[in-house]
Design an enzyme around this catalytic site. Sequence first.
Site, PDB file in Angstrom:
ATOM      1  N   ASP A  22      -9.786  -3.397  11.072  1.00 18.42           N
ATOM      2  CA  ASP A  22      -8.988  -3.462  12.296  1.00 18.42           C
ATOM      3  C   ASP A  22      -9.603  -2.535  13.348  1.00 18.42           C
ATOM      4  O   ASP A  22     -10.001  -1.407  13.021  1.00 18.42           O
ATOM      5  CB  ASP A  22      -7.555  -2.942  12.074  1.00 18.42           C
ATOM      6  CG  ASP A  22      -6.755  -3.829  11.140  1.00 18.42           C
ATOM      7  OD1 ASP A  22      -7.212  -4.945  10.856  1.00 18.42           O
ATOM      8  OD2 ASP A  22      -5.673  -3.386  10.697  1.00 18.42           O
ATOM      9  N   GLU A  47      22.146   7.621   3.656  1.00 16.05           N
ATOM     10  CA  GLU A  47      21.085   6.874   2.951  1.00 16.05           C
ATOM     11  C   GLU A  47      19.710   7.529   3.081  1.00 16.05           C
ATOM     12  O   GLU A  47      18.819   7.253   2.288  1.00 16.05           O
ATOM     13  CB  GLU A  47      21.021   5.424   3.449  1.00 16.05           C
ATOM     14  CG  GLU A  47      20.558   5.207   4.887  1.00 16.05           C
ATOM     15  CD  GLU A  47      21.687   5.187   5.913  1.00 16.05           C
ATOM     16  OE1 GLU A  47      22.745   5.830   5.648  1.00 16.05           O
ATOM     17  OE2 GLU A  47      21.525   4.560   6.976  1.00 16.05           O
ATOM     18  N   GLY A  82      29.027   1.548  11.370  1.00 19.19           N
ATOM     19  CA  GLY A  82      30.020   1.066  10.401  1.00 19.19           C
ATOM     20  C   GLY A  82      31.254   1.961  10.349  1.00 19.19           C
ATOM     21  O   GLY A  82      32.353   1.501  10.018  1.00 19.19           O
ATOM     22  N   CYS A 136      27.577   5.153  10.119  1.00 19.31           N
ATOM     23  CA  CYS A 136      27.326   5.310  11.549  1.00 19.31           C
ATOM     24  C   CYS A 136      28.104   4.252  12.353  1.00 19.31           C
ATOM     25  O   CYS A 136      29.309   4.359  12.476  1.00 19.31           O
ATOM     26  CB  CYS A 136      25.834   5.285  11.819  1.00 19.31           C
ATOM     27  SG  CYS A 136      25.401   6.198  13.307  1.00 19.31           S
ATOM     28  N   LYS A 173       0.829  -1.208   0.000  1.00 17.23           N
ATOM     29  CA  LYS A 173       0.000   0.000   0.000  1.00 17.23           C
ATOM     30  C   LYS A 173       0.863   1.258   0.000  1.00 17.23           C
ATOM     31  O   LYS A 173       0.529   2.252  -0.641  1.00 17.23           O
ATOM     32  CB  LYS A 173      -0.894  -0.029   1.249  1.00 17.23           C
ATOM     33  CG  LYS A 173      -1.943   1.016   1.268  1.00 17.23           C
ATOM     34  CD  LYS A 173      -3.105   0.630   2.196  1.00 17.23           C
ATOM     35  CE  LYS A 173      -2.673  -0.092   3.442  1.00 17.23           C
ATOM     36  NZ  LYS A 173      -2.736   0.647   4.679  1.00 17.23           N
ATOM     37  N   HIS A 211      24.015   9.336   8.441  1.00 18.47           N
ATOM     38  CA  HIS A 211      23.360   8.335   7.589  1.00 18.47           C
ATOM     39  C   HIS A 211      23.016   8.953   6.240  1.00 18.47           C
ATOM     40  O   HIS A 211      21.895   9.457   6.065  1.00 18.47           O
ATOM     41  CB  HIS A 211      22.062   7.858   8.243  1.00 18.47           C
ATOM     42  CG  HIS A 211      22.254   7.020   9.464  1.00 18.47           C
ATOM     43  ND1 HIS A 211      22.400   5.660   9.409  1.00 18.47           N
ATOM     44  CD2 HIS A 211      22.327   7.363  10.770  1.00 18.47           C
ATOM     45  CE1 HIS A 211      22.541   5.181  10.643  1.00 18.47           C
ATOM     46  NE2 HIS A 211      22.507   6.201  11.485  1.00 18.47           N
ATOM     47  N   LYS A 229     -16.211  -6.733 -13.294  1.00 20.56           N
ATOM     48  CA  LYS A 229     -16.923  -7.350 -12.188  1.00 20.56           C
ATOM     49  C   LYS A 229     -16.746  -6.534 -10.901  1.00 20.56           C
ATOM     50  O   LYS A 229     -17.703  -6.273 -10.168  1.00 20.56           O
ATOM     51  CB  LYS A 229     -16.373  -8.765 -12.007  1.00 20.56           C
ATOM     52  CG  LYS A 229     -17.312  -9.689 -11.276  1.00 20.56           C
ATOM     53  CD  LYS A 229     -16.846 -11.120 -11.439  1.00 20.56           C
ATOM     54  CE  LYS A 229     -17.577 -12.029 -10.483  1.00 20.56           C
ATOM     55  NZ  LYS A 229     -17.014 -13.394 -10.491  1.00 20.56           N
ATOM     56  N   LYS A 264      -9.785 -13.800  -8.756  1.00 23.92           N
ATOM     57  CA  LYS A 264     -10.940 -13.802  -7.862  1.00 23.92           C
ATOM     58  C   LYS A 264     -11.235 -12.404  -7.309  1.00 23.92           C
ATOM     59  O   LYS A 264     -10.340 -11.715  -6.820  1.00 23.92           O
ATOM     60  CB  LYS A 264     -10.704 -14.767  -6.689  1.00 23.92           C
ATOM     61  CG  LYS A 264     -10.290 -16.168  -7.098  1.00 23.92           C
ATOM     62  CD  LYS A 264     -11.234 -16.811  -8.101  1.00 23.92           C
ATOM     63  CE  LYS A 264     -12.531 -17.287  -7.478  1.00 23.92           C
ATOM     64  NZ  LYS A 264     -13.398 -17.920  -8.538  1.00 23.92           N
TER      65      LYS A 264
HETATM   66  N1  GLN Z   1      25.207   2.587  18.328  1.00 23.10           N
HETATM   67  C1  GLN Z   1      25.960   3.681  17.794  1.00 23.10           C
HETATM   68  C2  GLN Z   1      25.677   4.972  18.546  1.00 23.10           C
HETATM   69  O1  GLN Z   1      24.706   5.088  19.225  1.00 23.10           O
HETATM   70  C3  GLN Z   1      25.695   3.844  16.316  1.00 23.10           C
HETATM   71  C4  GLN Z   1      24.278   4.184  15.984  1.00 23.10           C
HETATM   72  C5  GLN Z   1      23.923   3.925  14.548  1.00 23.10           C
HETATM   73  O2  GLN Z   1      24.624   3.209  13.849  1.00 23.10           O
HETATM   74  N2  GLN Z   1      22.824   4.448  14.091  1.00 23.10           N
HETATM   75  O3  GLN Z   1      26.415   5.920  18.433  1.00 23.10           O
END
Ligand code: GLN
Length: 526
Positions: free
Chosen positions: A147, A504, A381, A379, A16, A502, A222, A186
């Site tokens: 719901d 992304e 990473g 982050c 959705k 981040h 239908k 259906k």
């Molecule tokens: N756990 C780490 C922190 O709090 C990284 C957080 C994350 O990757 N969004 O700083």
Amino acid sequence: MKYIVVTGGVMSGLGKGITSASIGRILKNRGYAVTAIKIDPYINIDAGTMSPFQHGEVFVLKDGGEVDLDLGNYERFLDTELTRDHNITTGKVYQAVIEKERRGDYLGKTVQIIPHITNEIKERVRSVSRKSGADICLIEVGGTVGDIESMPFLEAVRQMHAEEAPENMLLVHVTLVPLDTQGEQKTKPTQHSVKELRQLGLQPDVIVARCREPVLPDTKAKIALFCDVPANAVVSAHDAPDIYLVPSLMESEGLADYMMKMLGLETRGNGTEWNRMIEKMGLIKKTVRVAAVGKYTHLSDSYISISESLKHAGIERGCRVEVSWLDSEEFEKKPSSISRLSEFNGVLVPGGFGARGTEGKILAIRYAREHNIPYLGLCLGMQLAVIEFARNVLHLADANSSELARTSHPVIDILPEQKSVTNLGGTMRLGDYEAVLRENSLAHRIYGTTKIVERHRHRYEVNPDYIERIEAAGMKFTASNGNRMEIAEIPSHRFFFGSQFHPEFRSRPGKPSPPFLAFVRSMLGQ
Ligand code: GLN
């Protein structure tokens, strides 16, 4: 303001969110500013405390709102930035009403679902859409019609529908057309869910039928007959090879024309930008393979913004990015299996919380660093890349983050000024923050500017006490915000880039995020 309310029938998980986002996109392609509101009928105030195991990714907005991942789809499809008010939950509505009651705002009246809760819902919907400055506001009601949780919201929709002029509000109902064992389409489930909707006083204007294959004209006829809508208001939303192809599919079903007519709007754009991106998608020839080493690897929705960002970057560079989600704990159980990373063009470690699986991620980062494999750390990473470097290059054997273990070398730590804050939630750094980039760094080349804004969701930081030592050994912190390090890179490596933020969350189809684009280029050997 034009409102388009999207409800769902038959069952959840019909897509959705993608359907609503695609409706938004085809209207945007006609030249209108479109915004979106997601209604989540759960009691949680927001998605911040919800496990990615159950709900998929927590999406972070510019204002720091931690919301349902559908808002991520809206931002990507509509190329817009939303705020936390665009996610309305039962928790938020009841909290506001109870606070008003305590303040005495209701002047001694009995406070009830109708009208107090429904008024609160309507006010929120109207004020959020007004503030957004858009022409059209999509309102997706989460859950399935019938719901218990969604009842007050559907009642609010019913009231709004009665209050607004007919050309200002459309109801779209998304249902399922299953195939029986003979392969016949259906319509009964659709009939039943529309009946349920009508019992609540809502008659759909448009029915979007999700189906594995194109819905046949007879099936549409239908549904039209039984559900009392014109035949051209029944739209086939069959499975598409990619979510970004759904808007074109709806356009070819005539949905945009139909809605424009119903809403009394003139076409004033042609969607060039979006169509150019779709054309590029059709030209993809090469494939690159990424090993994403994470924790919630069995549920593809847990890292949806990362997958989408890789896709955006791939479309731009004419390649498909094939992502294999690898469970980092597997590397902990069998460290020798880390060599399978050599089969990939790049390694990515996403964000995360808690110690579980982090040692396996550190093994993966070490492998990428030592074998000159392109690495993107987001982050956690990035933090783990700093820890790996401190352990294996600076020989601080027990270096770690104070979030993850007791250590004599907390290279990742809470900043001193944060330590006094005891409320855990309160110390989280959320949403947009600026970072200043060092000239002539990889970061500077990637972004092409020295000042950027990106979204954050973290508590811990690179410990300032270790910066000099780490930099002297070859890892550079090339972006910062005061004493907070925002980017770590290794200039001697082919591509080694970690960000505390981040990226992304700001990537869009047709406008890929710079670090993802650079990562993909490097995987292509460019
Ligand atoms: N756990 C780490 C922190 O709090 C990284 C957080 C994350 O990757 N969004 O700083």
